[in-house]
Design an enzyme around this catalytic site. Structure first.
Site, PDB file in Angstrom:
ATOM      1  N   ARG A   1       0.821  -1.354  -0.084  1.00 10.62           N
ATOM      2  CA  ARG A   1      -0.110  -0.086   0.099  1.00 10.62           C
ATOM      3  C   ARG A   1       0.713   1.168  -0.003  1.00 10.62           C
ATOM      4  O   ARG A   1       0.602   2.123   0.586  1.00 10.62           O
ATOM      5  CB  ARG A   1      -0.877   0.095   1.221  1.00 10.62           C
ATOM      6  CG  ARG A   1      -2.110  -1.188   1.234  1.00 10.62           C
ATOM      7  CD  ARG A   1      -2.953  -1.025   0.078  1.00 10.62           C
ATOM      8  NE  ARG A   1      -4.299  -2.038   0.091  1.00 10.62           N
ATOM      9  CZ  ARG A   1      -4.046  -3.242  -0.251  1.00 10.62           C
ATOM     10  NH1 ARG A   1      -3.137  -3.452  -0.663  1.00 10.62           N
ATOM     11  NH2 ARG A   1      -5.067  -3.656   0.186  1.00 10.62           N
TER      12      ARG A   1
ATOM     13  N   SER B   1     -10.247  -0.404   3.539  1.00 10.06           N
ATOM     14  CA  SER B   1      -9.563  -0.761   4.756  1.00 10.06           C
ATOM     15  C   SER B   1      -9.056   0.687   5.444  1.00 10.06           C
ATOM     16  O   SER B   1      -8.563   1.368   4.446  1.00 10.06           O
ATOM     17  CB  SER B   1      -8.296  -1.578   4.554  1.00 10.06           C
ATOM     18  OG  SER B   1      -8.733  -2.734   3.841  1.00 10.06           O
TER      19      SER B   1
ATOM     20  N   GLU C   1      -4.302   4.035   6.239  1.00  6.19           N
ATOM     21  CA  GLU C   1      -4.138   3.680   5.162  1.00  6.19           C
ATOM     22  C   GLU C   1      -4.592   4.944   4.291  1.00  6.19           C
ATOM     23  O   GLU C   1      -3.756   5.227   3.396  1.00  6.19           O
ATOM     24  CB  GLU C   1      -4.896   2.300   4.713  1.00  6.19           C
ATOM     25  CG  GLU C   1      -4.248   1.533   3.677  1.00  6.19           C
ATOM     26  CD  GLU C   1      -5.187   1.268   2.407  1.00  6.19           C
ATOM     27  OE1 GLU C   1      -4.535   2.044   1.388  1.00  6.19           O
ATOM     28  OE2 GLU C   1      -6.131   0.837   2.259  1.00  6.19           O
TER      29      GLU C   1
HETATM   30  N1  EPU Z   1     -10.985 -10.640  10.536  1.00  8.43           N
HETATM   31  C1  EPU Z   1     -11.828 -10.600  11.811  1.00  8.43           C
HETATM   32  N2  EPU Z   1     -12.763  -9.662  12.073  1.00  8.43           N
HETATM   33  C2  EPU Z   1     -12.777  -8.460  11.118  1.00  8.43           C
HETATM   34  C3  EPU Z   1     -12.309  -8.272   9.765  1.00  8.43           C
HETATM   35  C4  EPU Z   1     -11.310  -9.251   9.462  1.00  8.43           C
HETATM   36  O1  EPU Z   1     -11.732 -11.465  12.486  1.00  8.43           O
HETATM   37  O2  EPU Z   1     -13.641  -7.658  11.383  1.00  8.43           O
HETATM   38  C5  EPU Z   1     -10.354 -11.751  10.063  1.00  8.43           C
HETATM   39  C6  EPU Z   1     -10.882 -12.273   8.936  1.00  8.43           C
HETATM   40  O3  EPU Z   1     -11.556 -13.670   9.165  1.00  8.43           O
HETATM   41  C7  EPU Z   1      -9.805 -13.136   8.164  1.00  8.43           C
HETATM   42  C8  EPU Z   1      -8.621 -12.025   8.221  1.00  8.43           C
HETATM   43  O4  EPU Z   1      -9.167 -11.104   9.419  1.00  8.43           O
HETATM   44  O5  EPU Z   1      -9.253 -14.168   8.858  1.00  8.43           O
HETATM   45  C9  EPU Z   1      -8.215 -11.012   7.092  1.00  8.43           C
HETATM   46  O6  EPU Z   1      -9.571 -10.313   6.855  1.00  8.43           O
HETATM   47  P1  EPU Z   1      -9.958 -10.174   5.148  1.00  8.43           P
HETATM   48  O7  EPU Z   1      -9.706 -11.470   4.411  1.00  8.43           O
HETATM   49  O8  EPU Z   1     -11.216  -9.328   5.148  1.00  8.43           O
HETATM   50  O9  EPU Z   1      -8.733  -9.198   4.601  1.00  8.43           O
HETATM   51  P2  EPU Z   1      -8.047  -7.814   5.343  1.00  8.43           P
HETATM   52  O10 EPU Z   1      -6.606  -8.183   5.620  1.00  8.43           O
HETATM   53  O11 EPU Z   1      -8.761  -7.250   6.391  1.00  8.43           O
HETATM   54  C10 EPU Z   1      -6.714  -7.211   2.944  1.00  8.43           C
HETATM   55  C11 EPU Z   1      -6.973  -5.654   2.189  1.00  8.43           C
HETATM   56  C12 EPU Z   1      -8.227  -5.397   1.568  1.00  8.43           C
HETATM   57  C13 EPU Z   1      -8.408  -6.662   0.642  1.00  8.43           C
HETATM   58  C14 EPU Z   1      -8.519  -7.914   1.450  1.00  8.43           C
HETATM   59  C15 EPU Z   1      -8.617  -9.327   0.445  1.00  8.43           C
HETATM   60  C16 EPU Z   1      -5.177  -4.404   3.548  1.00  8.43           C
HETATM   61  C17 EPU Z   1      -5.268  -3.143   4.464  1.00  8.43           C
HETATM   62  N3  EPU Z   1      -6.474  -4.494   3.013  1.00  8.43           N
HETATM   63  O12 EPU Z   1      -8.007  -6.950   3.876  1.00  8.43           O
HETATM   64  O13 EPU Z   1      -8.127  -4.292   0.867  1.00  8.43           O
HETATM   65  O14 EPU Z   1      -9.685  -6.548  -0.086  1.00  8.43           O
HETATM   66  O15 EPU Z   1      -7.086  -8.139   2.083  1.00  8.43           O
HETATM   67  O16 EPU Z   1      -7.354  -9.276  -0.169  1.00  8.43           O
HETATM   68  O17 EPU Z   1      -4.482  -4.773   3.039  1.00  8.43           O
HETATM   69  C18 EPU Z   1      -8.426  -1.888   0.743  1.00  8.43           C
HETATM   70  O18 EPU Z   1      -6.964  -1.846   0.790  1.00  8.43           O
HETATM   71  O19 EPU Z   1      -8.952  -0.779   0.866  1.00  8.43           O
HETATM   72  C19 EPU Z   1      -9.018  -3.288   0.949  1.00  8.43           C
HETATM   73  C20 EPU Z   1     -10.200  -3.484   1.186  1.00  8.43           C
END
Ligand code: EPU
Length: 361
Positions: free
Chosen positions: A164, A257, A357
């Protein structure tokens, strides 16, 4: 060149925050940029580049001149034995660009479907989702130096891509009033406010294979029973996954995010696992660990909570949302107050400082 005064930015940021630009210039061509640089009044002021407004928090009216990027155009630059090189104008909508490449039969961008914002903003924060980052498909970009009006190109290494992150997220070092650093001197340090991206080129390989390493995509593949999905199939799955857990900015204001996923040492990770065995973590190629910020925030009990009109989305704790109305929207101050409260509680419980972010303006 179209110069507007005292313009509402509420429809120009996906959070839907009510703020105004003192001066806004719509950039629809390279000539518009040359006109901005040639204009004595405009060029003496700081500038702020606005794309789709999907990664910003406006904390007040914007005093720098807002350059609203609206350069359009989608084209195949070159086809080689191995790849298609495709170019998009910075003002093209990202998701429509992804859909267009697939409709032409050029796969590669499908995992990045439905990310809000414009093409020009995509390299700024090196957008990424479901196992693919922009830098994995990036060829080069064209930009214009706002100090001189000169166009220039950058390849991937010159963009300084990170998680990012890129040179476009960092300000060049300050210079004495009236002086201008040559572009060559600041290129590797930071180009925020100094350069504006006009076109982005992607390299889409003919040896395409679906990228299904991400758990939720693998689950979709197993459920569907499709062993070798097409790029269009992956695109549809990504859209379904995103729609199920991320708010549509057209319905609920948000900037995706709100925090980056933090990176910690193996020792820090072990320490947190010892206290919270369920913490979601991934090992990185360098042996460090990435933690899921959404999980950390969720564990602190923030999911669904609000402070004023700023809220934590109830299906993804990493996303902060606008719980106001168009007439009485959340303010950037309320969003930042909520963000700081979240940072404090995550720090107190896990000893980790979450980094926002979006760009706070
Ligand atoms: N989780 C929780 N509770 C929550 C949210 C997440 O327990 O409220 C857990 C989920 O169950 C999962 C883990 O955290 O095991 C990761 O969550 P998720 O798969 O939703 O991905 P993320 O790491 O929260 C990142 C990117 C997103 C992208 C997704 C999919 C960043 C900051 N965010 O989110 O990007 O869509 O992976 O690849 O790296 C963005 O940058 O705006 C964005 C949406």
């Amino acid at each position: 060149m179209l110069v507007e005064k005292n313009v509402s930015l509420q429809g120009c940021n996906t959070f839907g925050i009510a703020a105004r630009a003192h001066t806004l210039v719509r950039i629809r061509s390279l000539q518009d940029l040359r006109d901005v640089v040639a204009d004595e009044t405009l060029r003496s002021q700081p500038m702020f580049v606005l794309g789709g407004g999907s990664n910003i928090v406006l904390t007040g009216d914007v005093r720098p001149v807002v350059l609203k990027m609206e350069i359009k155009g989608l084209r195949l630059v070159r086809e080689t034995e191995r790849a298609w090189i495709v170019e998009a104008g910075a003002g093209e909508v990202w998701h429509e660009t992804v859909a267009w490449t697939l409709a032409q039969g050029w796969p590669g961008l499908e995992n990045l479907a439905l990310i809000p914002g414009t093409v020009g903003a995509a390299p700024v924060q090196n957008i990424g989702a479901y196992g693919v980052e922009l830098q994995d498909r990036f060829h080069s970009l064209s930009a214009v130096d706002l100090a001189t009006g000169q166009p220039f190109d950058l390849d991937a290494s010159q963009c300084g891509f990170g998680y990012r992150d890129s040179v476009f997220k960092h300000r060049p070092p300050p210079v004495p009033a009236g002086a201008t650093q040559p572009l060559a001197a600041v290129r590797g340090m930071g180009l925020a406010g100094r350069a504006i991206i006009t076109h982005v080129r992607f390299v889409l390989q003919k040896s395409w294979r679906p990228e299904l390493g991400y758990l939720e995509l693998e689950r979709k593949r197993l459920e569907s029973g499709i062993a070798e999905p097409t790029a269009q199939q992956v695109f549809d799955w990504v859209c379904e996954i995103r729609r199920a857990k991320l708010p549509d900015p057209a319905v609920v204001g948000n900037a995706g995010s709100f925090f980056k996923n933090p990176t910690v040492t193996p020792e820090q990770c072990q320490d947190i696992i010892a206290r919270d065995p369920k913490v979601v973590h991934y090992v990185l190629p360098d042996g460090r660990f990435k933690l899921a910020a959404g999980w950390l925030i969720d564990a602190c009990g923030w999911k669904g909570k609000s402070v004023g009109r700023a809220g934590v989305y109830d299906r993804q704790a990493l996303v902060l949302v606008n719980r106001g109305t168009p007439e009485c929207s959340v303010t950037g101050g309320e969003v930042m107050t909520l963000a700081r409260a979240i940072q404090t509680s995550v720090y107190e419980r896990f000893g980790i400082r979450l980094e926002p972010e979006p760009v706070v303006v």
